[in-house]
Structure formats: C-alpha cells, structure tokens
Design a protein around this motif. Structure first.
Motif, PDB file in Angstrom:
ATOM      1  N   PRO A  12       1.086  -0.894   0.219  1.00 63.05           N
ATOM      2  CA  PRO A  12       0.538  -0.037   0.277  1.00 63.05           C
ATOM      3  C   PRO A  12       1.435   1.197   0.143  1.00 63.05           C
ATOM      4  CG  PRO A  12      -0.380  -0.884   2.055  1.00 63.05           C
ATOM      5  CD  PRO A  12       1.182  -2.003   1.350  1.00 63.05           C
ATOM      6  N   ALA A  13       1.781   1.182  -0.201  1.00 56.23           N
ATOM      7  CA  ALA A  13       2.909   1.939  -0.040  1.00 56.23           C
ATOM      8  C   ALA A  13       2.449   2.718  -1.028  1.00 56.23           C
ATOM      9  CB  ALA A  13       4.367   1.980  -0.440  1.00 56.23           C
ATOM     10  N   GLY A  14       3.340   4.698  -1.143  1.00 53.73           N
ATOM     11  CA  GLY A  14       3.395   5.618  -2.096  1.00 53.73           C
ATOM     12  C   GLY A  14       2.613   6.581  -0.736  1.00 53.73           C
ATOM     13  N   ILE A  15       1.907   8.044  -1.738  1.00 54.53           N
ATOM     14  CA  ILE A  15       2.194   9.020  -0.560  1.00 54.53           C
ATOM     15  C   ILE A  15       0.668   9.685  -1.392  1.00 54.53           C
ATOM     16  CG2 ILE A  15       4.498  10.576  -0.624  1.00 54.53           C
ATOM     17  CD1 ILE A  15       3.970  12.208  -2.560  1.00 54.53           C
ATOM     18  N   PRO A  16       0.089  10.736  -0.632  1.00 52.65           N
ATOM     19  CA  PRO A  16      -0.823  10.585  -1.472  1.00 52.65           C
ATOM     20  C   PRO A  16      -0.595  12.426  -1.821  1.00 52.65           C
ATOM     21  CG  PRO A  16      -0.779  11.909   1.506  1.00 52.65           C
ATOM     22  CD  PRO A  16       0.114  10.223   1.007  1.00 52.65           C
ATOM     23  N   ARG A  17      -1.809  12.804  -2.561  1.00 56.61           N
ATOM     24  CA  ARG A  17      -1.493  13.508  -3.523  1.00 56.61           C
ATOM     25  C   ARG A  17      -1.791  14.872  -2.445  1.00 56.61           C
ATOM     26  NH1 ARG A  17      -4.944  14.860  -8.793  1.00 56.61           N
ATOM     27  NH2 ARG A  17      -4.315  16.911  -9.325  1.00 56.61           N
ATOM     28  N   LYS A  18      -0.865  15.874  -3.014  1.00 52.71           N
ATOM     29  CA  LYS A  18      -0.795  16.924  -2.129  1.00 52.71           C
ATOM     30  C   LYS A  18      -1.306  18.544  -2.950  1.00 52.71           C
ATOM     31  CE  LYS A  18       3.652  15.196   0.551  1.00 52.71           C
ATOM     32  NZ  LYS A  18       4.912  14.984   0.437  1.00 52.71           N
ATOM     33  N   PRO A  19      -2.125  19.373  -1.493  1.00 51.73           N
ATOM     34  CA  PRO A  19      -1.728  20.304  -2.868  1.00 51.73           C
ATOM     35  C   PRO A  19      -0.861  20.476  -4.098  1.00 51.73           C
ATOM     36  CG  PRO A  19      -2.357  20.483  -0.131  1.00 51.73           C
ATOM     37  CD  PRO A  19      -2.162  19.088  -1.028  1.00 51.73           C
ATOM     38  N   LEU A  66       2.456  13.030  -9.046  1.00 45.49           N
ATOM     39  CA  LEU A  66       1.741  12.006  -8.192  1.00 45.49           C
ATOM     40  C   LEU A  66       2.432  10.115  -8.758  1.00 45.49           C
ATOM     41  CD1 LEU A  66       0.234  11.354  -5.681  1.00 45.49           C
ATOM     42  CD2 LEU A  66      -1.712  10.723  -6.858  1.00 45.49           C
ATOM     43  N   PHE A  67       2.320  10.963 -10.287  1.00 43.81           N
ATOM     44  CA  PHE A  67       2.177   8.943 -11.289  1.00 43.81           C
ATOM     45  C   PHE A  67       3.659   8.888 -10.603  1.00 43.81           C
ATOM     46  CE2 PHE A  67       4.172   6.879 -14.127  1.00 43.81           C
ATOM     47  CZ  PHE A  67       3.263   5.680 -14.387  1.00 43.81           C
TER      48      PHE A  67
END
Length: 174
Positions: free
Chosen positions: A102-109, A116-117
C-alpha cells in the motif's frame, strides 16, 4: 478483509498442496510494505488477526518499529517484525508468500497527477526490485487508486530477472 486475504492466498497457492479455506494452514509469511501509512496500519491490524499467518513482516521508511510493537501486543500466535529503511527491505521480504504494497504518498495540494504518478512509481519500482530479488515466488498485491498503474514497472523488473511475479490489484474507489 479476511475473506479477501483467503482469496489472495488461494490464488497464490493454487498449484501447491497448501490450501487456505476451511482448513487453516499456518506457516505463511506476509509482508506489508508501507505499513506505517494510512492504509498500511489498519491492513496490518487485520492481517495480524488472520490465523493463517505465522509471521507478519512490516516495512516502511519511518515509524515501522512502533507499529510492529503495537501489533505484537495483540494476543495471536503470529509473530510481528518491524523493518525500517532500505537496508532492512531484504530481511523483511525474505521467504515471503504474500507481499502487499500500500506504499506511496497521497496527493498534496498543488501536485499534478503526473507528479503523483512519478513519485509513487519510483516508490513501487524500488519495492518491486526488492520483491524480485528476495521473494521471487511471492504473490505481490499492489494497492493503488485506479489512475495510477505501477504494475508496468513490476512486470518490467519481473521480466528483467526472468522471474514470475503474480500481480493482483485491489482497486480502491476513493
């Protein structure tokens, strides 16, 4: 979620003598890569309660030993180990049957979808290399929102090393 894990495990061991279903088979090692994140923590909690899992191996860049310590207090027979940083990825993945990413970062403003990709693709590609090297026969489950397709990277490294990694996508509608 436990039904989902049973389905994943049945796919993984379809051609083997190990079966997970009405007869609980112990001895499975499952790794969660990204275990300290918003999806990884509750997923790890659910997996800790699954009687089929003998060893739950947790990995993240930061805060993973704390998550592992918290989960180790749950009264089940499974053992929990926490691994932090790239130097411990091999130890986390060795002899795994199932790897959930489930690794990754959420989309930031202000972040574009391309940004993000690219960020998440880099994270998943590094973890995919580790899977190919340390647990080439494991079933790898990558959890991503539908817009991101890091499976191509997983397949690329899998072919490079002439190893077959089975890939399952858990599509999350956010």
């Amino acid at each position: 979620m436990s039904q989902l894990l049973k389905s994943i495990a049945l796919l993984s061991f379809k051609n083997s003598s190990r079966r997970i279903g009405s007869i609980q088979t112990r001895g499975m090692k499952v790794a969660v890569l990204g275990a300290a994140g918003g999806i990884g923590q509750p997923l790890s909690l659910l997996l800790k309660n699954n009687p089929s899992i003998d060893h739950l191996s947790l990995y993240d860049i930061v805060n993973c030993p704390g998550v592992a310590a918290d989960l180790s207090h749950i009264d089940t027979l499974s053992r929990v180990t926490g691994h932090q940083g790239p130097e411990q990825l091999g130890e986390c993945l060795s002899d795994c049957h199932i790897v959930v990413i489930p690794a990754g970062i959420p989309r930031k403003p202000g972040m574009t979808r391309d940004d993000l990709f690219n960020t998440n693709a880099t994270i998943v590609s590094n973890l995919a290399r580790g899977c190919v090297e340390h647990c080439p026969r494991a079933m790898v489950c990558i959890i991503r929102i539908p817009l991101i397709q890091p499976s191509q990277l997983q397949q690329k490294y899998s072919k490079q090393r002439e190893n077959l990694i089975r890939i399952v996508f858990l599509v999350l509608q956010l």
